[in-house]
Design a protein around this motif. Structure first.
Motif, PDB file in Angstrom:
ATOM      1  N   THR A 107       0.752  -1.147   0.105  1.00 18.35           N
ATOM      2  CA  THR A 107      -0.192  -0.041  -0.197  1.00 18.35           C
ATOM      3  C   THR A 107       0.932   1.252   0.065  1.00 18.35           C
ATOM      4  OG1 THR A 107      -1.793  -0.974   1.090  1.00 18.35           O
ATOM      5  CG2 THR A 107      -1.745   1.320   1.394  1.00 18.35           C
ATOM      6  N   VAL A 108       0.489   2.061  -0.793  1.00 16.57           N
ATOM      7  CA  VAL A 108       1.440   3.441  -0.970  1.00 16.57           C
ATOM      8  C   VAL A 108       0.330   4.515  -0.480  1.00 16.57           C
ATOM      9  CG1 VAL A 108       2.454   5.212  -2.300  1.00 16.57           C
ATOM     10  CG2 VAL A 108       2.710   2.811  -2.939  1.00 16.57           C
ATOM     11  N   GLU A 109       0.818   5.202   0.657  1.00 19.31           N
ATOM     12  CA  GLU A 109       0.004   6.390   1.273  1.00 19.31           C
ATOM     13  C   GLU A 109       0.760   7.673   0.746  1.00 19.31           C
ATOM     14  OE1 GLU A 109      -1.700   7.766   5.510  1.00 19.31           O
ATOM     15  OE2 GLU A 109       0.467   6.715   5.472  1.00 19.31           O
ATOM     16  N   TRP A 110      -0.240   8.723   0.152  1.00 18.34           N
ATOM     17  CA  TRP A 110       0.486   9.949  -0.125  1.00 18.34           C
ATOM     18  C   TRP A 110      -0.249  10.737   0.808  1.00 18.34           C
ATOM     19  CZ3 TRP A 110      -1.185   6.415  -3.916  1.00 18.34           C
ATOM     20  CH2 TRP A 110      -0.395   5.983  -5.089  1.00 18.34           C
ATOM     21  N   VAL A 111       0.816  11.571   1.216  1.00 20.79           N
ATOM     22  CA  VAL A 111       0.441  12.447   2.408  1.00 20.79           C
ATOM     23  C   VAL A 111       0.693  13.913   2.114  1.00 20.79           C
ATOM     24  CG1 VAL A 111       0.842  12.979   4.876  1.00 20.79           C
ATOM     25  CG2 VAL A 111       1.148  10.682   4.165  1.00 20.79           C
ATOM     26  N   ILE A 112      -0.223  14.927   2.306  1.00 17.09           N
ATOM     27  CA  ILE A 112       0.054  16.248   2.055  1.00 17.09           C
ATOM     28  C   ILE A 112       1.265  16.833   3.109  1.00 17.09           C
ATOM     29  CG2 ILE A 112      -1.095  18.739   2.025  1.00 17.09           C
ATOM     30  CD1 ILE A 112      -1.889  17.420  -0.295  1.00 17.09           C
ATOM     31  N   GLU A 113       2.094  17.147   2.789  1.00 19.85           N
ATOM     32  CA  GLU A 113       3.070  17.656   3.615  1.00 19.85           C
ATOM     33  C   GLU A 113       3.032  19.279   3.602  1.00 19.85           C
ATOM     34  OE1 GLU A 113       8.014  17.963   3.782  1.00 19.85           O
ATOM     35  OE2 GLU A 113       7.074  16.133   3.958  1.00 19.85           O
ATOM     36  N   SER A 114       2.681  19.829   2.338  1.00 18.23           N
ATOM     37  CA  SER A 114       2.480  21.270   2.158  1.00 18.23           C
ATOM     38  C   SER A 114       1.703  21.612   0.704  1.00 18.23           C
ATOM     39  CB  SER A 114       3.695  22.100   2.308  1.00 18.23           C
ATOM     40  OG  SER A 114       4.751  21.711   1.456  1.00 18.23           O
ATOM     41  N   GLY A 115       0.701  22.324   0.819  1.00 24.30           N
ATOM     42  CA  GLY A 115       0.085  22.647  -0.517  1.00 24.30           C
ATOM     43  C   GLY A 115      -1.192  21.855  -0.675  1.00 24.30           C
ATOM     44  N   SER A 116      -1.675  22.029  -1.717  1.00 24.27           N
ATOM     45  CA  SER A 116      -2.892  21.122  -2.219  1.00 24.27           C
ATOM     46  C   SER A 116      -2.753  20.449  -3.375  1.00 24.27           C
ATOM     47  CB  SER A 116      -4.056  22.204  -2.563  1.00 24.27           C
ATOM     48  OG  SER A 116      -4.404  23.004  -1.243  1.00 24.27           O
ATOM     49  N   HIS A 117      -2.780  19.007  -3.123  1.00 26.54           N
ATOM     50  CA  HIS A 117      -2.069  18.278  -4.438  1.00 26.54           C
ATOM     51  C   HIS A 117      -3.361  16.994  -4.484  1.00 26.54           C
ATOM     52  CE1 HIS A 117       1.505  20.331  -4.460  1.00 26.54           C
ATOM     53  NE2 HIS A 117       1.469  20.032  -2.833  1.00 26.54           N
ATOM     54  N   SER A 118      -2.883  16.331  -5.549  1.00 28.53           N
ATOM     55  CA  SER A 118      -3.648  15.046  -5.716  1.00 28.53           C
ATOM     56  C   SER A 118      -2.608  13.907  -6.033  1.00 28.53           C
ATOM     57  CB  SER A 118      -5.019  14.911  -6.687  1.00 28.53           C
ATOM     58  OG  SER A 118      -4.227  15.120  -8.124  1.00 28.53           O
ATOM     59  N   SER A 119      -3.003  12.963  -6.106  1.00 33.26           N
ATOM     60  CA  SER A 119      -2.146  11.578  -6.764  1.00 33.26           C
ATOM     61  C   SER A 119      -3.462  10.978  -7.734  1.00 33.26           C
ATOM     62  CB  SER A 119      -1.891  10.539  -5.434  1.00 33.26           C
ATOM     63  OG  SER A 119      -1.656   9.538  -6.217  1.00 33.26           O
ATOM     64  N   THR A 120      -3.176  11.097  -8.953  1.00 32.04           N
ATOM     65  CA  THR A 120      -3.947  10.645  -9.974  1.00 32.04           C
ATOM     66  C   THR A 120      -3.122   9.838 -11.025  1.00 32.04           C
ATOM     67  OG1 THR A 120      -4.973  12.711  -9.785  1.00 32.04           O
ATOM     68  CG2 THR A 120      -5.339  11.599 -11.783  1.00 32.04           C
ATOM     69  N   ALA A 121      -3.712   8.545 -11.217  1.00 33.24           N
ATOM     70  CA  ALA A 121      -3.095   7.670 -12.282  1.00 33.24           C
ATOM     71  C   ALA A 121      -3.292   8.434 -13.794  1.00 33.24           C
ATOM     72  CB  ALA A 121      -3.629   6.429 -12.276  1.00 33.24           C
ATOM     73  N   TYR A 122      -2.074   8.195 -14.329  1.00 38.56           N
ATOM     74  CA  TYR A 122      -2.304   8.320 -15.940  1.00 38.56           C
ATOM     75  C   TYR A 122      -3.271   7.390 -16.490  1.00 38.56           C
ATOM     76  CZ  TYR A 122       1.113  12.215 -16.596  1.00 38.56           C
ATOM     77  OH  TYR A 122       1.848  13.288 -16.608  1.00 38.56           O
ATOM     78  N   ALA A 123      -4.412   7.766 -16.745  1.00 43.77           N
ATOM     79  CA  ALA A 123      -5.576   6.708 -17.164  1.00 43.77           C
ATOM     80  C   ALA A 123      -6.430   7.430 -17.752  1.00 43.77           C
ATOM     81  CB  ALA A 123      -6.040   5.814 -15.881  1.00 43.77           C
ATOM     82  N   GLU A 124      -6.680   7.327 -19.099  1.00 40.77           N
ATOM     83  CA  GLU A 124      -7.587   7.875 -20.037  1.00 40.77           C
ATOM     84  C   GLU A 124      -8.949   7.974 -19.327  1.00 40.77           C
ATOM     85  OE1 GLU A 124      -6.667   7.978 -24.460  1.00 40.77           O
ATOM     86  OE2 GLU A 124      -5.638   6.148 -23.564  1.00 40.77           O
ATOM     87  N   SER A 125      -9.358   6.983 -18.625  1.00 43.95           N
ATOM     88  CA  SER A 125     -10.613   6.537 -18.189  1.00 43.95           C
ATOM     89  C   SER A 125     -11.075   7.544 -16.878  1.00 43.95           C
ATOM     90  CB  SER A 125     -10.780   5.283 -17.719  1.00 43.95           C
ATOM     91  OG  SER A 125      -9.888   4.886 -16.774  1.00 43.95           O
ATOM     92  N   LEU A 126     -10.218   8.261 -16.558  1.00 42.64           N
ATOM     93  CA  LEU A 126     -10.316   9.335 -15.513  1.00 42.64           C
ATOM     94  C   LEU A 126     -10.629  10.553 -16.022  1.00 42.64           C
ATOM     95  CD1 LEU A 126      -7.697   8.397 -12.683  1.00 42.64           C
ATOM     96  CD2 LEU A 126      -9.922   7.688 -12.915  1.00 42.64           C
ATOM     97  N   ASP A 127     -10.718  10.846 -17.306  1.00 48.35           N
ATOM     98  CA  ASP A 127     -10.995  12.336 -17.902  1.00 48.35           C
ATOM     99  C   ASP A 127      -9.870  13.221 -17.589  1.00 48.35           C
ATOM    100  OD1 ASP A 127     -13.170  11.103 -19.425  1.00 48.35           O
ATOM    101  OD2 ASP A 127     -14.414  11.508 -17.572  1.00 48.35           O
ATOM    102  N   SER A 128      -9.021  12.850 -16.870  1.00 46.59           N
ATOM    103  CA  SER A 128      -7.884  14.110 -16.346  1.00 46.59           C
ATOM    104  C   SER A 128      -6.554  13.655 -17.040  1.00 46.59           C
ATOM    105  CB  SER A 128      -7.813  14.019 -14.805  1.00 46.59           C
ATOM    106  OG  SER A 128      -7.430  12.590 -14.314  1.00 46.59           O
ATOM    107  N   ALA A 129      -6.302  12.592 -17.761  1.00 47.46           N
ATOM    108  CA  ALA A 129      -5.129  12.184 -18.478  1.00 47.46           C
ATOM    109  C   ALA A 129      -5.504  11.771 -20.121  1.00 47.46           C
ATOM    110  CB  ALA A 129      -4.635  11.348 -17.896  1.00 47.46           C
ATOM    111  N   ASP A 130      -4.342  12.203 -20.786  1.00 44.82           N
ATOM    112  CA  ASP A 130      -4.634  12.096 -22.150  1.00 44.82           C
ATOM    113  C   ASP A 130      -4.039  10.844 -22.904  1.00 44.82           C
ATOM    114  OD1 ASP A 130      -5.875  14.472 -22.525  1.00 44.82           O
ATOM    115  OD2 ASP A 130      -3.865  15.536 -22.757  1.00 44.82           O
ATOM    116  N   VAL A 131      -3.268  10.096 -21.777  1.00 42.62           N
ATOM    117  CA  VAL A 131      -2.634   8.673 -22.027  1.00 42.62           C
ATOM    118  C   VAL A 131      -2.871   7.966 -20.937  1.00 42.62           C
ATOM    119  CG1 VAL A 131      -1.037   9.844 -23.700  1.00 42.62           C
ATOM    120  CG2 VAL A 131      -0.357   9.589 -21.183  1.00 42.62           C
ATOM    121  N   THR A 132      -2.547   6.723 -21.239  1.00 36.38           N
ATOM    122  CA  THR A 132      -2.896   5.653 -20.063  1.00 36.38           C
ATOM    123  C   THR A 132      -1.413   5.168 -19.865  1.00 36.38           C
ATOM    124  OG1 THR A 132      -4.939   4.958 -20.439  1.00 36.38           O
ATOM    125  CG2 THR A 132      -3.746   3.350 -19.214  1.00 36.38           C
TER     126      THR A 132
END
Length: 201
Positions: free
Chosen positions: A92-117
């Motif tokens: 399991t990988v846990e992404w933690v906000i240390e500072s700022g505002s962020h996301s962890s988002t896979a490069y996957a076209e099915s998510l509508d936020s990436a142009d490539v998988t």
């Protein structure tokens, strides 16, 4: 195929010495993956579970345990640390906000936020949504071997991208379209590649 994803909010997790740095602006909306404005959102994909207030558990499978990746804003730099990580299936990988505002988002076209998988074909994509609270976290359990490239929704164009190799390299060639990441073989050889180490290499 089974994998678990969790989102956890809260300001009680401290991860390193940059916790006091100023945050960065995050776009409004849910980022395509869940509500991120309070650090509690909905994980996308089959089997996702969301919790708030730190109640989620993030124990990986028998082989892998848990690894952490910090999400950091430092001046005009936005990055994941480590930028390259090797894990065994079941980790399991846990992404933690240390500072700022962020996301962890896979490069996957099915998510509508990436142009490539750029994740293995059999893997479930993930999207934490934008997390804004210091200490907020999102977890994903890697079950399918291969190479996974991912990014931060508000900072993808600024090069906030990273790579995880699970078990063995595979399924991607070269770098993602938004910047450079460590090579698959370097990640396998070293296990962990910090942002600083990669940038100075």
């Amino acid at each position: 195929m089974k994998r678990r994803a969790f989102v956890r909010g809260g300001g009680t997790v401290a991860v390193g010495g940059l916790a006091g740095l100023a945050g960065c602006s995050a776009p409004t909306g849910d980022g395509g993956g869940g509500e991120g404005t309070t650090g509690g959102g909905t994980a996308t994909g089959e089997g996702g579970t969301a919790t708030e207030g730190g109640a989620a558990t993030t124990t990986g499978g028998a082989q892998g345990g848990t690894q952490q990746v910090a999400m950091i804003t430092e001046g005009s730099e936005y990055y994941f640390d480590p930028i390259g990580l090797f894990v065994e299936p079941g980790t399991t990988v846990e992404w933690v906000i240390e500072s700022g505002s962020h996301s962890s988002t896979a490069y996957a076209e099915s998510l509508d936020s990436a142009d490539v998988t750029r994740i293995p074909e059999q893997a479930e994509p993930w999207n934490s949504g934008i997390l804004t609270e210091q200490g907020a976290s999102f977890s994903y359990t890697f079950e399918v071997t291969g190479t996974y490239d991912y990014f931060c929704l508000p900072h993808k164009a600024l090069g906030m991208i990273a790579r995880i190799v699970c078990g063995e390299p595979g399924d991607v060639e070269g770098d993602p379209p938004d910047g450079d990441v460590p090579s698959e073989q370097a990640i396998v050889n070293q296990g962990t590649i910090s942002y600083e180490e990669f940038g100075s290499g």
